[in-house]
Write a protein that holds these residues in place. Structure first.
Motif, PDB file in Angstrom:
ATOM      1  N   THR A 115      10.234  13.131  -3.573  1.00  0.00           N
ATOM      2  CA  THR A 115      11.665  13.389  -3.770  1.00  0.00           C
ATOM      3  C   THR A 115      12.485  12.705  -2.680  1.00  0.00           C
ATOM      4  O   THR A 115      13.503  12.054  -2.958  1.00  0.00           O
ATOM      5  CB  THR A 115      11.942  14.911  -3.743  1.00  0.00           C
ATOM      6  N   LEU A 116      12.030  12.854  -1.428  1.00  0.00           N
ATOM      7  CA  LEU A 116      12.770  12.233  -0.320  1.00  0.00           C
ATOM      8  C   LEU A 116      12.694  10.709  -0.391  1.00  0.00           C
ATOM      9  O   LEU A 116      13.672  10.015  -0.089  1.00  0.00           O
ATOM     10  CB  LEU A 116      12.228  12.739   1.023  1.00  0.00           C
ATOM     11  N   LEU A 117      11.536  10.180  -0.802  1.00  0.00           N
ATOM     12  CA  LEU A 117      11.411   8.717  -0.974  1.00  0.00           C
ATOM     13  C   LEU A 117      12.377   8.235  -2.052  1.00  0.00           C
ATOM     14  O   LEU A 117      13.103   7.244  -1.865  1.00  0.00           O
ATOM     15  CB  LEU A 117       9.984   8.351  -1.387  1.00  0.00           C
ATOM     16  N   LEU A 118      12.386   8.953  -3.177  1.00  0.00           N
ATOM     17  CA  LEU A 118      13.261   8.575  -4.282  1.00  0.00           C
ATOM     18  C   LEU A 118      14.730   8.709  -3.872  1.00  0.00           C
ATOM     19  O   LEU A 118      15.561   7.842  -4.203  1.00  0.00           O
ATOM     20  CB  LEU A 118      12.957   9.465  -5.500  1.00  0.00           C
ATOM     21  N   GLY A 119      15.027   9.798  -3.123  1.00  0.00           N
ATOM     22  CA  GLY A 119      16.396   9.992  -2.623  1.00  0.00           C
ATOM     23  C   GLY A 119      16.819   8.828  -1.735  1.00  0.00           C
ATOM     24  O   GLY A 119      17.944   8.318  -1.846  1.00  0.00           O
TER      25      GLY A 119
ATOM     26  N   LEU B 215       6.041   5.229  -5.858  1.00  0.00           N
ATOM     27  CA  LEU B 215       4.986   4.697  -4.981  1.00  0.00           C
ATOM     28  C   LEU B 215       4.804   3.192  -5.199  1.00  0.00           C
ATOM     29  O   LEU B 215       4.566   2.444  -4.245  1.00  0.00           O
ATOM     30  CB  LEU B 215       3.669   5.434  -5.234  1.00  0.00           C
ATOM     31  N   PHE B 216       4.941   2.767  -6.435  1.00  0.00           N
ATOM     32  CA  PHE B 216       4.780   1.339  -6.759  1.00  0.00           C
ATOM     33  C   PHE B 216       5.869   0.519  -6.044  1.00  0.00           C
ATOM     34  O   PHE B 216       5.581  -0.541  -5.477  1.00  0.00           O
ATOM     35  CB  PHE B 216       4.867   1.143  -8.279  1.00  0.00           C
ATOM     36  N   VAL B 217       7.097   1.033  -6.053  1.00  0.00           N
ATOM     37  CA  VAL B 217       8.203   0.330  -5.368  1.00  0.00           C
ATOM     38  C   VAL B 217       7.904   0.236  -3.864  1.00  0.00           C
ATOM     39  O   VAL B 217       8.081  -0.819  -3.243  1.00  0.00           O
ATOM     40  CB  VAL B 217       9.552   1.075  -5.602  1.00  0.00           C
ATOM     41  N   ILE B 218       7.414   1.324  -3.297  1.00  0.00           N
ATOM     42  CA  ILE B 218       7.098   1.319  -1.859  1.00  0.00           C
ATOM     43  C   ILE B 218       5.946   0.344  -1.574  1.00  0.00           C
ATOM     44  O   ILE B 218       5.981  -0.399  -0.582  1.00  0.00           O
ATOM     45  CB  ILE B 218       6.734   2.749  -1.359  1.00  0.00           C
ATOM     46  N   CYS B 219       4.954   0.326  -2.465  1.00  0.00           N
ATOM     47  CA  CYS B 219       3.824  -0.610  -2.291  1.00  0.00           C
ATOM     48  C   CYS B 219       4.346  -2.050  -2.251  1.00  0.00           C
ATOM     49  O   CYS B 219       3.910  -2.864  -1.422  1.00  0.00           O
ATOM     50  CB  CYS B 219       2.832  -0.481  -3.447  1.00  0.00           C
ATOM     51  N   TYR B 220       5.264  -2.361  -3.154  1.00  0.00           N
ATOM     52  CA  TYR B 220       5.830  -3.720  -3.227  1.00  0.00           C
ATOM     53  C   TYR B 220       6.487  -4.081  -1.891  1.00  0.00           C
ATOM     54  O   TYR B 220       6.205  -5.129  -1.303  1.00  0.00           O
ATOM     55  CB  TYR B 220       6.849  -3.787  -4.375  1.00  0.00           C
ATOM     56  N   HIS B 221       7.348  -3.187  -1.390  1.00  0.00           N
ATOM     57  CA  HIS B 221       8.054  -3.467  -0.129  1.00  0.00           C
ATOM     58  C   HIS B 221       7.101  -3.463   1.068  1.00  0.00           C
ATOM     59  O   HIS B 221       7.267  -4.254   2.003  1.00  0.00           O
ATOM     60  CB  HIS B 221       9.180  -2.462   0.091  1.00  0.00           C
TER      61      HIS B 221
ATOM     62  N   SER C 198      12.782  -2.557   5.137  1.00  0.00           N
ATOM     63  CA  SER C 198      12.562  -1.928   6.450  1.00  0.00           C
ATOM     64  C   SER C 198      11.968  -0.523   6.316  1.00  0.00           C
ATOM     65  O   SER C 198      11.663   0.119   7.320  1.00  0.00           O
ATOM     66  CB  SER C 198      13.887  -1.809   7.208  1.00  0.00           C
ATOM     67  N   LEU C 199      11.840  -0.038   5.072  1.00  0.00           N
ATOM     68  CA  LEU C 199      11.311   1.322   4.876  1.00  0.00           C
ATOM     69  C   LEU C 199       9.939   1.520   5.525  1.00  0.00           C
ATOM     70  O   LEU C 199       9.733   2.517   6.230  1.00  0.00           O
ATOM     71  CB  LEU C 199      11.215   1.641   3.385  1.00  0.00           C
ATOM     72  N   PRO C 200       8.985   0.570   5.319  1.00  0.00           N
ATOM     73  CA  PRO C 200       7.648   0.805   5.905  1.00  0.00           C
ATOM     74  C   PRO C 200       7.684   0.937   7.425  1.00  0.00           C
ATOM     75  O   PRO C 200       7.048   1.842   7.980  1.00  0.00           O
ATOM     76  CB  PRO C 200       6.848  -0.428   5.476  1.00  0.00           C
TER      77      PRO C 200
ATOM     78  N   SER D 275      24.338   2.467  -2.267  1.00  0.00           N
ATOM     79  CA  SER D 275      25.220   2.013  -1.188  1.00  0.00           C
ATOM     80  C   SER D 275      25.154   0.501  -0.972  1.00  0.00           C
ATOM     81  O   SER D 275      25.602   0.015   0.066  1.00  0.00           O
ATOM     82  CB  SER D 275      24.854   2.708   0.117  1.00  0.00           C
ATOM     83  N   ASP D 276      24.546  -0.215  -1.912  1.00  0.00           N
ATOM     84  CA  ASP D 276      24.364  -1.669  -1.779  1.00  0.00           C
ATOM     85  C   ASP D 276      23.644  -2.037  -0.495  1.00  0.00           C
ATOM     86  O   ASP D 276      23.975  -3.032   0.159  1.00  0.00           O
ATOM     87  CB  ASP D 276      25.731  -2.388  -1.831  1.00  0.00           C
ATOM     88  N   LEU D 277      22.695  -1.223  -0.125  1.00  0.00           N
ATOM     89  CA  LEU D 277      21.928  -1.505   1.092  1.00  0.00           C
ATOM     90  C   LEU D 277      20.471  -1.843   0.738  1.00  0.00           C
ATOM     91  O   LEU D 277      19.553  -1.549   1.500  1.00  0.00           O
ATOM     92  CB  LEU D 277      21.957  -0.282   2.032  1.00  0.00           C
ATOM     93  N   THR D 278      20.288  -2.439  -0.435  1.00  0.00           N
ATOM     94  CA  THR D 278      18.914  -2.696  -0.890  1.00  0.00           C
ATOM     95  C   THR D 278      18.145  -3.606   0.069  1.00  0.00           C
ATOM     96  O   THR D 278      16.919  -3.588   0.094  1.00  0.00           O
ATOM     97  CB  THR D 278      18.913  -3.322  -2.298  1.00  0.00           C
ATOM     98  N   VAL D 279      18.895  -4.369   0.862  1.00  0.00           N
ATOM     99  CA  VAL D 279      18.242  -5.241   1.839  1.00  0.00           C
ATOM    100  C   VAL D 279      17.418  -4.416   2.840  1.00  0.00           C
ATOM    101  O   VAL D 279      16.423  -4.893   3.400  1.00  0.00           O
ATOM    102  CB  VAL D 279      19.308  -6.122   2.549  1.00  0.00           C
ATOM    103  N   LEU D 280      17.824  -3.149   3.017  1.00  0.00           N
ATOM    104  CA  LEU D 280      17.114  -2.295   3.976  1.00  0.00           C
ATOM    105  C   LEU D 280      15.787  -1.756   3.420  1.00  0.00           C
ATOM    106  O   LEU D 280      14.998  -1.187   4.170  1.00  0.00           O
ATOM    107  CB  LEU D 280      17.999  -1.110   4.380  1.00  0.00           C
ATOM    108  N   MET D 281      15.574  -1.928   2.111  1.00  0.00           N
ATOM    109  CA  MET D 281      14.345  -1.370   1.525  1.00  0.00           C
ATOM    110  C   MET D 281      13.101  -1.980   2.168  1.00  0.00           C
ATOM    111  O   MET D 281      12.068  -1.320   2.284  1.00  0.00           O
ATOM    112  CB  MET D 281      14.321  -1.612   0.018  1.00  0.00           C
TER     113      MET D 281
END
Lengths: 179, 423
Positions: free
Chosen positions: B20-24, A103-109, B40-42, B32-38
Motif C-alpha cells: 500500500t505504501l509503495l503504491l501510495g 512489485l514489477f514496477v519496482i523491479c524495473y526501476h 531513486s526509490l531503490p 505530482s509529475d515527479l516520475t523522474v524520482l521513481m
C-alpha cells in the motif's frame, strides 16, 4: 508446469529461510565479537558496524520476500474478513494482482538503478569492497517477491479453472518448519 | 487527494501495508509529475535502513526470543507471585507485575500479549477470575512492553527522529512505572466494587530458588539499563551483550535452549525483524516522497495555526495518533507521522525525547482499540472472547492509560528527569 513452478518457488523460499538464519547468526556474532574485542581487548573491529548494517539490510529484503511467500505481510484485514466464498476468493486474487504490478514496477526501476555506472563504482569505505553486492540483495529480493506473488496468481487462477474457490494455504513451508 | 484515496482504499481493502505504501508513493510521484524520482526509490529504500541504530532491533528481539524459549514467563510469574500473590485479586497483580518484568526483556506489546495471554488468561480463569477481566489485565500489562526499556518503538522513533536511543530508553522508565501504578489502581478498584477472588499466599517449596529463577532474567534489563545510563555502551552493544547473557542463562542455567533450537530462534528473529524493517523502509520512502511537495510543512502550518499552547498541541497529537492507530499498523503510524509532526513539536518548545515518549504512548492505544487492534485480536484468539465484551473490560484500563498519558504530557520532567543523568 504449475507443479514445477511451485517447486521452484518452494526451493527459493527454503533458500531464503536458510540465508536469513545465516545472516542473523553473522549479524549477532559480529556485534557480540565487536563488544568483546572493544571492552576486553581494546581492539575493536573497524568494519564491524558497517558490515553489520549491510547484513541487516540484506536480511530485511530477503526477509520481506520470505514474508511474501508465507503471505504474512502485515495488512488491515477487518473488512476483507467479512467476505466469504467466491467473493473473498476474487477479492484476494485482485489484491495479489495489484501486489504483483506494484512489485514489477519496482523491479524495473531497481534493475535500471543497479545497472548505473556510479552504483557499480560505489565502494564501502571500511571494507573497500564494492557495495554493488549489497545493493543486489535489494534487487534480487524484489524479483523473488514478484516471483512468489506470480506463483500465487497462477495458483489462484488454476483454482478458478478447477471451479474450486477455496483459498489455498500458502504457509505449507511454515507448518513444516513448526513441526 | 488521489494519493490519499488510493492509500486509504488499498489499506482498508486489505492490501499489505508494505505494498500500500509503495503504491501510495508511486501514485504520489506520478500525480505530482515527479516520475523522474521513481528511479531513486531503490536507493531511498536502501538508505532508510542504512542506520546503525536499527541494529538494536534484531538484537533485542533475539534477547526476547531466547528468554521466551528459556521459560522466562513462568519463572517471572512465580517470583511475582511471592510479592503480590497474597493480596485480594492477587493473580491480577501477579499478571501485571510479570508483564512489567517481561516488558524489560521483550520490548514489543504484541509479542508480550501473545506470550502472556497463553500463560495468564487460563491460569486466572482457573482461579475464578472472569475471562474478560483476565484478558483485559493481560492486554493492559502487555502495553508496558514498548514503554519500559528496551523498546522497539523507542528504537524506531530514535532512528526516524535522529534522537539518542539511550536517552529514549531511559525516558520510558518513569512513565512505565506510573502506568503500572495506574493499572494497579484499576485492579484495586475492581476488587472493591466488583469483587475479585482472594489471593493465596504462595506455597513454593523453595522460595530462594523461585527468587533466583526470577532474578536471573531480571539481571538482563539491569545490565542493559546500567550499561546505557553509565554511557559504557550504546544500545546496540547492550543488546549484543544482553543476547549473550540470555543465551548463557537459557542454555546453561535453565537448560531450556538446545543447539538444535538455534536455527528456529534465528529464523524467527529474522522474519520478525523483516516485518518491522520492511515497514520502516517503505514508510520512510513514503515520507520522502511527501516531503517533495512540502506536505510536512503544510501539516505543521495547519497544526500550529490551531493553537499556541504546547499542551493543547500534545493533546492534538495524542488524538491524531490514536485515531490513526485505530486504522493503521502502529509502526507505520509512527514512521509516517514523526517526520511530519516533530518539526511542529520543536516549534512549540517540546523536548524531542519527551515527544518520543508521548508518541510511543499514543501509538500503544491504537494497538488495543478496534477496528484494527492487533493486541485485542491476539487476546481474543487466546481467550475465545468476542471483541465487544473484551473491549468493554478494557475500558477502565484504557481510561487509566489516558489519564496517565495526560499527566505525562503535563509534566515533561517525568520523561526527562532520568535522561538528565546521562547528560
Amino acid at each position: 508446469m504449475l507443479k514445477i513452478i511451485k517447486i521452484i518457488d518452494d526451493k527459493i523460499a527454503r533458500a531464503e529461510y536458510f540465508v536469513l538464519i545465516v545472516l542473523m547468526v553473522a549479524l549477532t556474532s559480529i556485534l557480540s565479537l565487536q563488544v568483546v574485542l572493544r571492552y576486553f581487548f581494546s581492539s575493536p573491529l573497524f568494519w564491524a558496524e558497517e558490515v553489520a548494517v549491510q547484513i541487516f539490510i540484506c536480511s530485511s529484503f530477503v526477509g520481506i520476500s520470505y514474508l511474501v511467500f508465507l503471505g504474512q505481510l502485515v495488512r488491515v484485514d477487518f473488512i476483507i474478513n467479512y467476505f466469504t466464498g467466491k467473493l473473498r476468493f476474487y477479492f484476494e486474487l485482485i489484491l495479489v494482482v495489484v501486489t504483483f504490478i506494484v512489485l514489477f514496477v519496482i523491479c524495473y526501476h531497481a534493475t535500471e538503478w543497479i545497472l548505473r555506472p556510479e552504483i557499480k563504482m560505489d565502494i564501502s569505505p571500511t571494507t573497500g569492497i564494492p557495495r554493488w553486492y549489497n545493493y543486489l540483495f535489494l534487487v534480487v529480493g524484489f524479483y523473488f517477491m514478484s516471483l512468489h506473488t506470480f506463483v500465487k496468481i497462477i495458483t489462484l487462477r488454476s483454482c478458478v479453472y478447477a471451479g474450486d474457490f477455496v483459498l489455498p494455504d500458502s504457509n505449507e513451508l511454515d507448518k513444516e518448519k513448526d513441526i | 487527494m488521489i494519493t490519499a484515496l488510493v492509500f486509504f482504499t488499498c489499506l482498508l481493502i486489505g492490501l499489505p501495508i508494505f505494498i500500500t505504501l509503495l503504491l501510495g508513493t508511486l501514485t504520489f510521484l506520478w500525480q505530482s509529475d515527479l516520475t523522474v524520482l521513481m528511479s531513486s526509490l531503490p536507493i531511498q529504500l536502501y538508505g532508510s535502513l542504512n542506520q546503525n541504530g536499527l541494529l538494536a532491533i534484531p538484537l533485542f528481539m533475539l534477547v526476547g526470543e531466547l528468554m521466551n524459549r528459556g521459560g522466562l514467563t513462568r519463572r517471572l510469574m512465580n517470583s511475582a507471585d511471592l510479592f503480590v500473590g497474597g493480596f485480594k485479586g492477587g493473580l491480577a497483580y501477579v499478571n501485571l507485575l510479570t508483564n512489567a518484568m517481561a516488558a524489560s526483556i521483550l520490548g514489543s506489546a504484541t509479542a508480550q500479549i501473545s506470550v502472556m495471554s497463553r500463560l495468564m488468561i487460563p491460569t486466572m480463569v482457573e482461579k475464578g477470575y472472569r475471562k474478560e477481566f483476565s484478558a483485559a489485565v493481560t492486554i493492559a500489562g502487555g502495553l508496558l512492553g514498548p514503554i519500559i526499556p528496551p523498546s522497539m518503538l523507542m528504537i524506531i522513533y530514535g532512528v526516524v527522529a535522529y534522537q539518542p536511543i539511550s536517552e529514549l530508553f531511559i525516558a520510558g522508565i518513569l512513565p512505565g512505572i506510573i502506568i503500572v501504578a495506574g493499572f494497579a489502581v484499576v485492579i484495586f478498584l475492581t476488587g472493591v466494587f466488583k469483587g475479585l477472588p482472594k489471593g493465596e499466599h504462595p506455597q513454593h517449596e523453595n522460595i530462594i530458588k523461585v527468587l533466583l529463577d526470577g532474578l536471573l532474567p531480571g539481571s538482563i534489563p539491569i545490565i542493559i539499563i546500567v550499561c546505557i545510563i553509565s554511557g559504557v555502551m550504546t544500545p546496540t552493544e547492550a543488546g549484543a551483550i544482553a543476547s549473550i547473557v540470555s543465551f548463557i542463562i537459557g542454555a546453561f542455567f535453565y537448560k531450556a535452549i538446545k543447539i538444535k533450537d538455534l536455527p528456529i530462534i534465528f529464523g524467527s528473529v529474522a522474519v520478525n525483524t523483516a516485518t518491522i524493517s520492511g515497514l520502516i523502509a517503505i514508510a520512510s520512502v513514503f515520507g520522502w516522497a511527501l516531503s517533495f511537495e512540502g506536505i510536512p510543512d503544510m501539516m505543521v502550518e495547519s497544526i500550529t495555526g490551531l493553537t499556541d499552547s504546547p499542551i493543547i498541541f500534545l493533546m492534538l497529537v495524542y488524538l491524531l495518533v490514536i485515531v490513526l492507530g485505530m486504522f493503521l499498523e502502529s509502526i507505520s503510524v509512527m514512521i509516517v507521522i514523526v517526520p511530519v509532526i516533530l518539526p511542529a513539536a520543536l516549534s512549540y518548545g517540546v523536548d524531542p525525547i519527551h515527544f518520543g515518549v508521548i508518541i510511543c504512548l499514543a501509538t500503544l492505544v491504537g494497538l488495543v482499540t478496534p477496528p484494527v487492534g492487533p493486541g485485542l485480536y491476539i487476546a481474543m484468539s487466546a481467550s475465545n472472547l468476542s471483541m465487544g465484551p473484551l473491549f468493554r473490560a478494557m475500558i477502565p484500563f484504557l481510561l487509566s492509560m489516558l489519564f496517565c498519558m495526560i499527566i505525562i504530557a503535563f509534566f515533561p520532567s517525568i520523561s526527562l528527569w532520568l535522561p538528565s543523568f546521562i547528560n
